[in-house]
Enzyme design. Structure first.
Site: not given
Length: 440
Positions: A304, A392, A421
């Site tokens: 991320s 995601d 995610h």
């Protein structure tokens, strides 16, 4: 309540754990959810050529019995730009077929669906399908002085002594590994903290840097890479004291860090991420100063925001030898200005709090082109392993592909269409095997 009632109540509470155990022993512990659902596109790899029609077959069972007559609501559109209104279809014999249509431009077609069972519970999911993703291009321009700007920023930061401050972490130290909480001076007014864990064998080892995901939560030590005979450092980018009690920490980080994604965006020199990017590169300098470093292998990996900082650090610091980002954020940041999904923090989307810029779009774009991870991906020269999923909705697969498609360094990807995610354990294992194969 008298004393006797108080003692009786406390005794009953003490018995609660044993009552819970008795319930499981008597009635069993279910091995699968009561409501099971699977959504399968007609191309099982979720990949389509432009113009190819897509369908999504949703299968649902309640206690093993196929749903029948239950309404399935859904909406379809380009990812992150779905319509407000739902369409609907009915389950027949446990199945519902959604006709998703097609796309004529490279990108991702998304379907968000939900249904309610007889007990009143709602089940929902999100499925995205790829349309010619290898043709996705970025909307972010590369400034002509991009490399010069960052080389100068790192040069200035390297004039500052790191002044490492160490604190013991007894709970993460034993006869095999030693862990210290380290504070580093990585810029004129910038400090970062990190947990440094190293094997206690007096042998040379590769070093691994792991930048953090978004936000300002506490980080924690890990022995994952030390068990692979690596020196490992997980960093926190806001200089928040990691050893504060949780309540004090949460109060402090809320005042200190809220809205940092857009802080100082008026200029490339004042934007919050400038010191963060350079600070991560300086953390590599610190790791390479340790006498236990093997002098050859420097790995950066994270997910991320940590995936974004992995690419940035690998592009900025010439010591890095392997780059392994997972679902990187901050890629193709101007996508929403072109009616296409952009990367986290979803600037210009208008529907996400952290995506507010608070300045005119033109001014924000002028700054963000120096921080868009796509432009750092262009500079990568070291072997790169990157993994992401299609479902995601935080770091859009469109933005991840935009970064992947500009990488000219040796690269390997691990795409898991069904993941959101997060990563599967198998993806992490593939990454570890790739690291071992590519170490010097």
């Amino acid at each position: 309540m008298n004393y006797r009632q108080f003692i009786l109540g406390m005794a009953c509470m003490a018995l609660l754990p044993s009552w819970g155990q008795t319930f499981r022993q008597e009635f069993g512990d279910p091995r699968k959810p009561f409501v099971e659902t699977v959504a399968t596109p007609n191309h099982t790899d979720s990949y389509y050529r432009l113009g190819q029609p897509a369908t999504l077959r949703v299968v649902a069972r309640e206690g093993g019995v196929p749903l029948d007559g239950t309404t399935l609501r859904y909406k379809i559109g380009p990812e992150m730009l779905l319509p407000a209104a739902y369409d609907s279809i009915t389950f027949v014999g446990g199945e519902a077929l959604i006709r998703m249509g097609t796309m004529t431009q490279p990108g991702f077609l998304a379907c968000q669906y939900e249904f309610r069972t007889a007990d009143g519970k709602t089940y929902k999911d999100l499925v995205k399908l790829a349309y010619a993703p290898e043709q996705i291009s970025t909307y972010t321009a590369l400034p002509p002085d991009f490399e010069k700007f960052w080389q100068q920023a790192l040069k200035e930061a390297r004039k500052i002594d790191l002044q490492p401050e160490y604190r013991d972490v007894p709970d993460a130290t034993d006869s095999h590994f030693e862990t210290k909480l380290v504070r580093l001076h990585v810029g004129k007014n910038k400090w970062i903290q990190g947990y440094l864990t190293r094997p206690l064998d007096d042998k040379p080892h590769p070093v691994v840097l792991c930048p953090p995901g978004a936000g300002s939560q506490k980080i924690y030590p890990s022995d994952y890479f030390p068990k692979e005979r690596c020196i490992y450092m997980k960093i926190e980018i806001h200089d928040n004291d990691q050893q504060l009690p949780d309540d004090a920490y949460n109060q402090m980080r809320q005042k200190k860090c809220d809205g940092y994604m857009s802080r100082g965006m008026e200029s490339r020199d004042t934007y919050y991420y400038k010191d963060v990017y350079v600070g991560c590169a300086r953390a590599v300098d610190f790791l390479c100063s340790l006498p236990q470093w093997d002098g050859k292998n420097v790995i950066v990996t994270g997910g991320s925001q940590g995936g974004a900082l992995t690419i940035v650090t690998s592009a900025l610091n010439e010591k890095v030898t392997l780059c392994a980002p997972f679902y990187p954020a901050l890629c193709d940041l101007t996508g929403f200005l072109h009616q296409r999904a952009g990367g986290w923090p979803k600037f210009f989307s208008g529907f996400y709090k952290d995506g507010q810029t608070y300045i005119p779009d033109e001014q924000a774009v002028a700054t963000l082109q120096y921080f868009d991870v796509v432009n750092f991906a262009r500079l990568l020269r070291v072997p790169t392993f990157m993994s992401w999923g299609y479902n995601d909705d935080t770091c859009s697969p469109t933005s991840c592909w935009a970064a992947w498609n500009v990488i000219t360094a040796p690269k390997q990807c691990d795409i898991t269409p069904s993941s959101g995610h997060w990563r599967f354990a198998s993806s992490q294992q593939k990454c570890l095997e790739w690291m071992k194969k590519n170490m010097k």
